[in-house]
Design an enzyme around this catalytic site. Structure first.
Site, PDB file in Angstrom:
ATOM      1  N   SER A   1       0.836  -1.188   0.000  1.00  0.00           N
ATOM      2  CA  SER A   1       0.000   0.000   0.000  1.00  0.00           C
ATOM      3  C   SER A   1       0.880   1.251   0.000  1.00  0.00           C
ATOM      4  O   SER A   1       1.662   1.447  -0.926  1.00  0.00           O
ATOM      5  CB  SER A   1      -0.961  -0.041   1.197  1.00  0.00           C
ATOM      6  OG  SER A   1      -1.992   0.909   1.061  1.00  0.00           O
TER       7      SER A   1
ATOM      8  N   ASP B   1      -9.961  -4.072  -5.557  1.00  0.00           N
ATOM      9  CA  ASP B   1      -9.426  -3.358  -4.390  1.00  0.00           C
ATOM     10  C   ASP B   1     -10.420  -2.258  -4.004  1.00  0.00           C
ATOM     11  O   ASP B   1     -10.745  -1.397  -4.820  1.00  0.00           O
ATOM     12  CB  ASP B   1      -8.073  -2.747  -4.740  1.00  0.00           C
ATOM     13  CG  ASP B   1      -7.351  -2.138  -3.543  1.00  0.00           C
ATOM     14  OD1 ASP B   1      -7.990  -1.406  -2.759  1.00  0.00           O
ATOM     15  OD2 ASP B   1      -6.143  -2.400  -3.392  1.00  0.00           O
TER      16      ASP B   1
ATOM     17  N   HIS C   1      -7.555  -5.482  -0.905  1.00  0.00           N
ATOM     18  CA  HIS C   1      -6.433  -4.582  -0.634  1.00  0.00           C
ATOM     19  C   HIS C   1      -5.423  -5.295   0.259  1.00  0.00           C
ATOM     20  O   HIS C   1      -5.759  -5.721   1.368  1.00  0.00           O
ATOM     21  CB  HIS C   1      -6.928  -3.301   0.045  1.00  0.00           C
ATOM     22  CG  HIS C   1      -5.853  -2.270   0.230  1.00  0.00           C
ATOM     23  ND1 HIS C   1      -5.315  -1.562  -0.820  1.00  0.00           N
ATOM     24  CD2 HIS C   1      -5.200  -1.842   1.346  1.00  0.00           C
ATOM     25  CE1 HIS C   1      -4.399  -0.732  -0.363  1.00  0.00           C
ATOM     26  NE2 HIS C   1      -4.298  -0.893   0.941  1.00  0.00           N
TER      27      HIS C   1
END
Length: 368
Positions: free
Chosen positions: A162, A289, A318
């Site tokens: 991320s 996601d 995610h």
């Protein structure tokens, strides 16, 4: 507002890339086919490292005169000299730390494959608010670059999740054709390469719970920073930010000299730097996601850079990618297999002899 062509870092001239052999790829069979369920399941899936085989050590890296960052290190047993140990350096996402489940599952996969692992906490994270004078943000690559330098000359592989993935890709693009010689490859899992799109997307009503959770954690981090350094960080303002965009407008952008949240997003999005990457780089992103819209990526542009491999399964959520079978965390497993293929490829390619007929000690450049 899209990132303009003039904002992109120019692709450097360089030699033709040597592709990574495809033997590392494994098919993905998602455990569930829904992004939110994947995301939540992975967040609470129990993870651990075998501390008997791979004890955890804490190490502080000084990255500038006023900043130290904390890492947790797990080494392979044995007496192999440290400079020869291939190492995976992992970087977590927003408001997380070295103990995030995806960090632990990545560490376990890398350790089982024979790598040492360094789980890096971004400044202020992992209980280190007292070790620096600033906050952090999604494009803050200076600390990561410093840690990379201090881990030389061991063969190094970067894996970011991320926010950490955005940092890793941005740094690779900043290096362009001149990465440190010991850095072999980069992997970014669910990276928010367009921070503006991601900030707007998480502000949608469907993502209300996710956004509120991030805002609570960011507010708590500000309070801890005030407690650690009350003179530098007065008590948080009474007005509570109602969105991630507003938080970045009120706190992040002014703290680092950006004109606005949009200015911060534009300058720090990894999308600006992807064309310039000259390291073997793997990007893994699920089309479902819930945080990062697929339109943040430009598959055609990614295909034009032969250094980048883009895996975009339909499902995975995610930083989740839960799979059926014993290898539960497919993205981490794919990243480690990708790194292993690059390491093996470097080992299998002998260095050319020098003028006197002797072969020099091989130091892989990391260029693709």
């Amino acid at each position: 507002m899209p990132i303009r062509a003039s904002d992109r870092v120019a692709a450097p001239a360089g030699r033709a890339p040597a592709p990574v052999a495809d033997g590392w790829r494994v098919p993905y069979r998602p455990l569930v086919r829904q992004g939110d369920i994947q995301t939540v399941l992975a967040r609470y899936w129990p993870q651990s490292i075998d501390e008997v085989r791979f004890p955890t050590e804490a190490r502080l890296f000084r990255t500038d005169p006023h900043t130290r960052v904390l890492a947790k290190v797990n080494r392979q047993p044995g007496n192999r000299p440290e400079p020869q140990r291939p190492t995976v350096l992992t970087v977590h996402g927003l408001t997380a730390c070295d103990r995030a489940p995806y960090m632990l599952s990545a560490a376990r996969a890398a350790l089982e494959a024979g790598f040492d692992v360094v789980r890096l906490n971004v400044r202020n994270c992992g209980g280190t608010e007292h070790l620096c004078r600033t906050l952090y943000h999604s494009g803050l690559t200076g600390d990561l670059a410093s840690v990379v330098e201090q881990l030389a000359p061991r063969p190094l592989f970067l894996m970011g999740f991320s926010m950490g993935g955005n940092m890793a890709l941005k740094l690779a693009g900043e290096w362009a054709a001149f990465p440190p010689p010991h850095v072999r490859a980069v992997c970014a899992i669910s990276p928010p390469v367009r921070l503006d799109l991601c900030s707007r997307n998480i502000g949608r009503p469907r993502n209300f719970v996710y956004e509120q959770r991030f805002l609570l954690q960011l507010g708590a981090a500000l309070r801890r920073k005030h407690e650690a350094m009350p003179n530098l960080f007065p008590a948080a303002r009474p007005r509570k930010a109602k969105s991630i965009w507003e938080f970045d407008e009120v706190f992040t952008a002014p703290a680092f000299g950006y004109r606005s949240a949009l200015d911060y997003y534009r300058q720090c999005s990894a999308a600006r730097f992807l064309d310039a990457i000259r390291l073997p780089s793997l990007i893994v992103h699920a089309k479902d996601d819930p945080f990062i819209p697929f339109e943040a990526f430009d598959p055609d542009s990614l295909d034009e850079n032969p250094c980048i491999t883009f895996l975009s399964p339909s499902h995975g959520g995610h930083v989740a990618f839960l799979a059926r079978g014993p290898r539960r965390f497919w993205a981490q497993d794919a990243a480690v297999r990708y790194f292993g293929a690059i390491l093996q490829q470097a080992h299998d390619q002998p260095s050319p002899p020098t003028a006197n007929g002797r072969r020099p000690v091989r130091v892989a450049s990391g260029l693709c």
